[in-house]
Design a protein around this motif. Structure first.
Motif, PDB file in Angstrom:
ATOM      1  N   ILE A  54       0.847  -1.193   0.000  1.00  0.00           N
ATOM      2  CA  ILE A  54       0.000   0.000   0.000  1.00  0.00           C
ATOM      3  C   ILE A  54       0.884   1.245   0.000  1.00  0.00           C
ATOM      4  CG2 ILE A  54      -1.605   1.400   1.397  1.00  0.00           C
ATOM      5  CD1 ILE A  54      -2.966  -1.088   2.291  1.00  0.00           C
ATOM      6  N   GLY A  55       0.535   2.205  -0.862  1.00  0.00           N
ATOM      7  CA  GLY A  55       1.166   3.511  -0.876  1.00  0.00           C
ATOM      8  C   GLY A  55       0.205   4.560  -0.356  1.00  0.00           C
ATOM      9  N   ILE A  56       0.706   5.495   0.439  1.00  0.00           N
ATOM     10  CA  ILE A  56      -0.129   6.534   1.060  1.00  0.00           C
ATOM     11  C   ILE A  56       0.442   7.899   0.696  1.00  0.00           C
ATOM     12  CG2 ILE A  56      -0.919   7.558   3.240  1.00  0.00           C
ATOM     13  CD1 ILE A  56       0.139   4.054   3.557  1.00  0.00           C
ATOM     14  N   ARG A  57      -0.421   8.819   0.293  1.00  0.00           N
ATOM     15  CA  ARG A  57       0.009  10.181  -0.008  1.00  0.00           C
ATOM     16  C   ARG A  57      -0.925  11.153   0.701  1.00  0.00           C
ATOM     17  NH1 ARG A  57       0.542  12.808  -6.009  1.00  0.00           N
ATOM     18  NH2 ARG A  57      -1.651  12.190  -5.996  1.00  0.00           N
ATOM     19  N   VAL A  58      -0.353  12.214   1.274  1.00  0.00           N
ATOM     20  CA  VAL A  58      -1.147  13.188   2.039  1.00  0.00           C
ATOM     21  C   VAL A  58      -0.675  14.605   1.720  1.00  0.00           C
ATOM     22  CG1 VAL A  58      -1.564  11.577   3.941  1.00  0.00           C
ATOM     23  CG2 VAL A  58       0.411  13.118   4.033  1.00  0.00           C
ATOM     24  N   LEU A  59      -1.577  15.555   1.948  1.00  0.00           N
ATOM     25  CA  LEU A  59      -1.248  16.977   1.928  1.00  0.00           C
ATOM     26  C   LEU A  59      -1.451  17.538   3.330  1.00  0.00           C
ATOM     27  CD1 LEU A  59      -2.966  18.277  -1.362  1.00  0.00           C
ATOM     28  CD2 LEU A  59      -0.612  17.463  -1.037  1.00  0.00           C
ATOM     29  N   VAL A  60      -0.419  18.220   3.839  1.00  0.00           N
ATOM     30  CA  VAL A  60      -0.502  18.844   5.165  1.00  0.00           C
ATOM     31  C   VAL A  60       0.119  20.240   5.065  1.00  0.00           C
ATOM     32  CG1 VAL A  60       0.092  18.693   7.608  1.00  0.00           C
ATOM     33  CG2 VAL A  60      -0.275  16.588   6.296  1.00  0.00           C
ATOM     34  N   ASN A  61      -0.669  21.275   5.329  1.00  0.00           N
ATOM     35  CA  ASN A  61      -0.170  22.661   5.315  1.00  0.00           C
ATOM     36  C   ASN A  61       0.534  23.018   4.014  1.00  0.00           C
ATOM     37  OD1 ASN A  61      -1.091  22.878   7.991  1.00  0.00           O
ATOM     38  ND2 ASN A  61       0.898  22.203   8.807  1.00  0.00           N
ATOM     39  N   LEU A 111       6.614  13.677   6.550  1.00  0.00           N
ATOM     40  CA  LEU A 111       7.278  14.190   5.355  1.00  0.00           C
ATOM     41  C   LEU A 111       6.548  15.400   4.782  1.00  0.00           C
ATOM     42  CD1 LEU A 111       8.179  10.807   3.624  1.00  0.00           C
ATOM     43  CD2 LEU A 111       9.808  12.492   4.468  1.00  0.00           C
ATOM     44  N   ALA A 112       5.208  15.354   4.803  1.00  0.00           N
ATOM     45  CA  ALA A 112       4.428  16.475   4.285  1.00  0.00           C
ATOM     46  C   ALA A 112       4.658  17.732   5.119  1.00  0.00           C
ATOM     47  CB  ALA A 112       2.947  16.115   4.257  1.00  0.00           C
ATOM     48  N   LYS A 113       4.713  17.575   6.428  1.00  0.00           N
ATOM     49  CA  LYS A 113       4.963  18.726   7.294  1.00  0.00           C
ATOM     50  C   LYS A 113       6.341  19.323   7.035  1.00  0.00           C
ATOM     51  CE  LYS A 113       1.881  17.383  11.107  1.00  0.00           C
ATOM     52  NZ  LYS A 113       1.813  16.923  12.527  1.00  0.00           N
ATOM     53  N   ALA A 114       7.319  18.459   6.848  1.00  0.00           N
ATOM     54  CA  ALA A 114       8.670  18.947   6.553  1.00  0.00           C
ATOM     55  C   ALA A 114       8.708  19.663   5.207  1.00  0.00           C
ATOM     56  CB  ALA A 114       9.652  17.789   6.570  1.00  0.00           C
ATOM     57  N   ALA A 115       8.001  19.104   4.219  1.00  0.00           N
ATOM     58  CA  ALA A 115       7.982  19.720   2.891  1.00  0.00           C
ATOM     59  C   ALA A 115       7.302  21.074   2.904  1.00  0.00           C
ATOM     60  CB  ALA A 115       7.279  18.786   1.908  1.00  0.00           C
TER      61      ALA A 115
END
Length: 472
Positions: A50-57, A83-87
């Motif tokens: 399973i691959g998961i992708r998210v958007l955060v801020n 990772l999203a938060k860091a990006a």
């Protein structure tokens, strides 16, 4: 697996993601090889995760796992969120996705002859038929490398905006590399592939053993009768195979919007195309290039992309005019438009990025005889051994394998390694006529970091290029 995919999406939202998606993939298949008549072994493919992708801020994060438990999936979700938060802290511009309509849908490509019900020995018989066909020709073919492959591709995609897309897609292929050696000379057909979405009935209908026989006959004819091609400005008629590599490399790749926007610059190169070139003329009125994932049984087939967007034909060039780019949701948002379902990933552990599927030169009104009848001096390029194109997809070079002189409207003797060097605009502007018959050819298109090699078709109709420079 539906429950686990839904769990991943829910956990992403609970951890603060404004958007979350999860994609389960499972592949199972076999591969067989034969070299100079001897079997080279059996390969088995068995992979799922399973691959998961998210958007955060405004930041995007991706993670994956092949341990299919709630504990492991939750850890993967947490990594993606982190990772999203860091990006989000280092991006100049927040990631946004285009607004789309989503569906709950299941689709499946059915096989008349299911390769899962056929033994490895029976599959090897397809390779033996190629071997027997080639050796029975009386032509010296000292090097013969043959490969068979199949796999079943099962996907379940869900996102936090209501998409639920499940698909089951079987793919089957045969590849051969044949070397002809006669009269002290060598010619080869390097890694010719025949490939489809569907069952073994498609391989049997295609008859790759007959294609291989025709290839070695053409190579022997080139050795025995081949002469130097003409030089300078001549007319060239390109086959569907040559048209296919040209549209893939000089239209498909430079029209990928992530490449246009610079994402691929350090990996696969840039593009001469810019966003404000929509509506500009790039070719003659005879040129229409279509990118269509929905072609039944095509090697690049899908009905929904890996972001859950419904696929449709994409008209990259319409009657010589740049009409649209290949886009996923992220890059469509940059232009304030909708995705045209160009997001693909090769496996659960890769993020979906902008990709081609089936790219072709749309047919025109001419028979093949009409394409050549008023060519005083030219070349008919049937296939190619080599191609090169620069990082911006503008300067390119095609070296013919099977090619013939055209003189006073008639096809004459074979010519050796004609070289077409031309710009993208020069190529498509020189087309004055396109044939009626469309043929497609499979390929494996590479892009991304880590690399993703996706199945594609390329091809179209034959076309006539007027007064282009030919080298030798």
């Amino acid at each position: 697996m539906h429950e686990l995919v839904e769990f991943a999406v829910e956990k992403g939202q609970e951890l603060g993601a404004s958007y979350a998606e999860a994609r389960f993939e499972e592949k199972n298949g076999t591969s067989l090889a034969m070299k100079n008549g001897s079997p080279e072994g059996l390969g088995v493919l068995a992979d799922r995760g399973i691959g998961i992708r998210v958007l955060v801020n405004g930041g995007m994060g991706f993670s994956s796992t092949n341990v299919l438990t709630k504990e492991s999936v939750f850890e993967a979700v947490k990594r993606a969120v982190k990772l999203a938060k860091a990006a989000s802290k280092v991006r100049n511009r927040p990631v946004e996705f285009s607004e789309e309509s989503f569906h709950e849908v299941f689709y499946e490509v059915r096989m008349r002859k299911d390769f899962r019900d056929v033994s490895a020995e029976e599959k090897m018989e397809y390779l033996r038929r190629i071997e027997e066909s080639v050796l029975g020709s009386g032509i010296s073919v000292p090097m013969r490398f043959l490969r068979y492959g199949d796999f079943m591709w099962h996907k379940i995609f869900m996102n936090s905006e209501g998409a639920v897309v499940e698909s089951i897609i079987p793919r089957v292929s045969i590849t051969y590399n044949l070397v002809v050696f006669e009269e002290g000379q060598m010619e080869q057909a390097p890694f010719v592939q025949r490939a489809f979405t569907g069952g073994l009935e498609l391989i049997e209908k295609d008859e790759p053993w007959e294609r291989a026989l025709n290839d070695v006959k053409a190579l022997r004819r080139l050795i025995k009768e081949g002469k130097k091609p003409p030089e300078g400005k001549v007319d060239i008629v390109i086959s569907p195979e040559v048209a296919g590599i040209a549209v893939h490399e000089s239209v498909g790749h430079p029209y990928e919007l992530d490449r246009i926007m610079g994402r691929e610059a350090a990996q696969a190169g840039e593009s001469f195309v810019k966003p404000d070139m929509l509506g500009e003329r790039i070719g003659s009125d005879a040129v229409t290039v279509i990118e269509d994932p929905t072609i039944p049984n095509s090697w690049g087939f899908y009905l929904y992309d890996d972001e859950g967007v419904k696929a449709r034909p994409r008209y990259l060039i319409r009657e010589g005019i740049i009409n649209e780019f290949l886009m996923n949701r992220e890059y469509a948002a940059y232009l304030g438009t909708k995705s045209n379902a160009s997001a693909r990933a090769i496996n659960y552990n890769r993020e979906p990025i902008v990709r081609m599927a089936n790219t072709y030169l749309a047919p025109g009104d001419y028979s093949f005889e009409e394409l050549i009848e008023d060519v005083k001096l030219g070349v008919y390029m049937v296939s190619f051994n080599e191609w090169n194109i620069d990082d911006r997809r503008y300067q390119q070079r095609y070296i013919g394998r099977e090619a013939y002189l055209i003189e006073n409207g008639e096809i004459k003797h074979p010519v050796r390694k004609p070289i077409l060097e031309i710009t993208t605009k020069g190529l498509w502007s020189s087309v004055d006529a396109v044939g009626r018959e469309v043929e497609m050819f499979p390929g494996t298109c590479g892009k991304g970091e880590p690399g993703q090699r996706v199945p594609v078709w390329m091809g179209g109709a034959p076309a006539r290029l007027r007064e282009v420079v030919l080298r030798r």
